[in-house]
Design a protein around this motif. Structure first.
Motif, PDB file in Angstrom:
ATOM      1  N   GLU A 154     -12.548   3.271  -2.049  1.00 28.37           N
ATOM      2  CA  GLU A 154     -11.888   2.447  -3.184  1.00 28.37           C
ATOM      3  C   GLU A 154     -10.337   3.516  -3.268  1.00 28.37           C
ATOM      4  OE1 GLU A 154     -13.791   1.645  -6.731  1.00 28.37           O
ATOM      5  OE2 GLU A 154     -15.656   0.565  -5.948  1.00 28.37           O
ATOM      6  N   LYS A 155      -9.223   2.805  -3.348  1.00 32.94           N
ATOM      7  CA  LYS A 155      -8.259   3.563  -3.553  1.00 32.94           C
ATOM      8  C   LYS A 155      -7.716   3.436  -5.284  1.00 32.94           C
ATOM      9  CE  LYS A 155      -4.905   3.613  -0.725  1.00 32.94           C
ATOM     10  NZ  LYS A 155      -3.696   3.375   0.180  1.00 32.94           N
ATOM     11  N   THR A 156      -7.235   4.561  -5.544  1.00 32.69           N
ATOM     12  CA  THR A 156      -6.814   4.355  -7.090  1.00 32.69           C
ATOM     13  C   THR A 156      -5.290   4.082  -6.996  1.00 32.69           C
ATOM     14  OG1 THR A 156      -8.094   6.324  -7.541  1.00 32.69           O
ATOM     15  CG2 THR A 156      -6.162   5.788  -9.109  1.00 32.69           C
TER      16      THR A 156
ATOM     17  N   LEU B 180       1.531  -4.427  -1.156  1.00 34.28           N
ATOM     18  CA  LEU B 180       2.019  -3.515  -2.128  1.00 34.28           C
ATOM     19  C   LEU B 180       1.997  -2.090  -1.642  1.00 34.28           C
ATOM     20  CD1 LEU B 180       0.679  -5.321  -5.313  1.00 34.28           C
ATOM     21  CD2 LEU B 180       2.968  -5.565  -4.485  1.00 34.28           C
ATOM     22  N   ASP B 181       0.939  -1.730  -1.288  1.00 32.88           N
ATOM     23  CA  ASP B 181       0.819  -0.325  -0.768  1.00 32.88           C
ATOM     24  C   ASP B 181       1.548  -0.108   0.109  1.00 32.88           C
ATOM     25  OD1 ASP B 181      -1.239  -0.010  -2.463  1.00 32.88           O
ATOM     26  OD2 ASP B 181      -2.774  -0.350  -0.828  1.00 32.88           O
ATOM     27  N   ALA B 182       1.939  -0.796   1.260  1.00 33.42           N
ATOM     28  CA  ALA B 182       2.973  -0.569   2.206  1.00 33.42           C
ATOM     29  C   ALA B 182       4.366  -0.422   1.716  1.00 33.42           C
ATOM     30  CB  ALA B 182       3.085  -1.619   3.310  1.00 33.42           C
ATOM     31  N   ILE B 183       4.451  -1.063   0.761  1.00 35.79           N
ATOM     32  CA  ILE B 183       5.843  -0.872   0.031  1.00 35.79           C
ATOM     33  C   ILE B 183       6.076   0.619  -0.731  1.00 35.79           C
ATOM     34  CG2 ILE B 183       7.413  -1.649  -1.884  1.00 35.79           C
ATOM     35  CD1 ILE B 183       6.327  -4.752  -1.445  1.00 35.79           C
ATOM     36  N   LYS B 184       4.964   0.786  -1.404  1.00 29.93           N
ATOM     37  CA  LYS B 184       5.041   2.178  -2.042  1.00 29.93           C
ATOM     38  C   LYS B 184       4.858   3.237  -1.140  1.00 29.93           C
ATOM     39  CE  LYS B 184       3.095   2.109  -6.245  1.00 29.93           C
ATOM     40  NZ  LYS B 184       2.015   1.875  -7.478  1.00 29.93           N
TER      41      LYS B 184
END
Length: 391
Positions: free
Chosen positions: A16-18, A348-352
């Motif tokens: 799980e990622k925070t 979303l993670d790829a953007i951030k």
């Protein structure tokens, strides 16, 4: 039946990622129809997302859409997606494009040219030329473009890829894939999916793109070289098609302008043959399981009754052990996460994080080239060469 314990090495360890919610990603919608509902439900679950704007070709549709889902303070007073993209007060980071098929390319190009990250629903586009144009805009913008293939997030799909790339099957030389529905032409919200002027392609692009991605991604997306394709619309054009009658819409037969069945024989780089078939409607429960044949072993992936990019049951590897023909069952991996949510989250993670697109256009370009080739071959009545322009 032998059970190969080494297959445990293929299993993913789920962590799980925070999510850091201190930096919000501001998202706008282009297209507020049926599939947009799945997007907004997933986006509303993300703690680091602000949904700030939406546009639709139908006046008032965007406003009603956000009201339906209880999302407040969203700007929707735009006559077109271009007006939304021109509104710098929105400070958008990304857009999700949920338009009908023939409106995929234009808004994607405009959004990339406006310097925004783009999540584009499948199919990528209708034609290969459109896909190339979108990718040129992507390259010039330096922004992220990911195509909406949520089956990629399924651990079972990842298992298929791991098996193929592990060497367990040896040299892969033949693949049979496809899927279908016995009675499953999609018209629950009107004719957007079935009219040529809005959809452009039918079963071929709606569920066929998933089937192609399942096997092409597993073997590393080799370049397609030639295709001999066929498509038909016997059920879609029949006013006596049972679901039309049951829903009181026999007139939809006259509006049906896409394919409800397609098949093809495709030659890929590396001497691999791909035998493909897909159906929205047929007098059969399935056109067959997916089979990946190799020199050391073969993999059978059970089909499903209503194909939507999933695995129909435990898979089987056929191989020799100590000189004896053996079958090894690969159990289904139960997913706790919603695949659509994972599609949104990985984007979303790829953007951030400045990472690569979860489903990159460079791969789906080959998927689109095959779909385009099938349509062209079917129209010409002969095999055609697939020529992919430089980007």
């Amino acid at each position: 039946m032998a059970l190969d314990k080494n297959l445990d090495a293929f299993k993913d360890v789920q962590e799980e990622k925070t999510v850091d919610a201190s930096k919000k990603i501001r998202v706008g919608f282009i297209g507020c129809g049926w599939i947009a509902g799945s997007h907004i439900k997933s986006l509303m679950k993300q703690p680091d997302v602000e949904i700030v704007a939406g546009a639709d070709l139908v006046p008032g549709k965007a406003k009603a859409f956000f009201e339906q889902y209880g999302v407040e303070d969203v700007k929707t007073d735009y006559a077109s997606h271009k007006e939304l993209l021109a509104d710098k007060s929105l400070k958008l980071d990304a857009v999700t494009i949920c338009t009908y098929n023939r409106q995929h390319a234009g808004p994607a190009i405009d959004a990339l040219n406006a310097g925004l990250n783009v999540l584009l629903e499948k199919p990528f586009t209708v034609t290969l030329d459109e896909a190339v144009a979108v990718m040129k805009a992507e390259k010039a913008s330096g922004k992220l473009l990911s195509i909406g293939f949520q089956p990629r997030m399924d651990a079972n799909m990842k298992m298929i890829k791991k098996i193929c790339q592990s060497g367990e099957l040896g040299q892969i030389y033949y693949i049979q894939t496809g899927g279908g529905r016995r009675r499953g032409i999609p018209f629950p919200f009107g004719t957007t999916f079935i009219e040529d002027e809005t959809a452009g392609i039918g079963a071929l692009g709606d569920i066929g793109c998933y089937s192609l991605d399942m096997v092409l991604n597993a073997i590393g997306y080799p370049k397609p070289l030639t295709v001999s394709g066929y498509k038909s619309a016997f059920f879609g054009k029949d006013p006596n098609y049972a679901p039309y009658i049951k829903k009181g819409h026999p007139e939809y037969a006259e509006k049906f302008g896409v394919d409800d069945f397609a098949a093809a024989f495709i030659r890929l780089e590396g001497g691999i043959i791909l035998d493909f078939r897909i159906a929205w409607a047929m007098n059969l429960d399935t056109p067959g399981d997916t089979i990946i044949m190799g020199t050391k072993g073969s993999l059978r992936i059970p089909s499903t009754e209503c194909w939507n990019g999933s695995v129909g049951g435990p898979m089987t590897i056929y191989h020799d052990v100590c000189g004896e023909p053996t079958k090894t069952e690969v159990p289904i991996i139960e997913m706790k996460e919603n695949l659509f949510d994972l599609k949104i989250r990985t984007f979303l993670d790829a953007i951030k994080e400045g990472g690569e697109a979860p489903v990159p256009s460079s791969q789906i370009l080959y998927n689109q080239a095959i779909i385009d080739g099938i349509a062209k071959s079917a129209a010409a009545g002969r095999e055609v060469e697939i020529v992919i322009p430089e980007i």
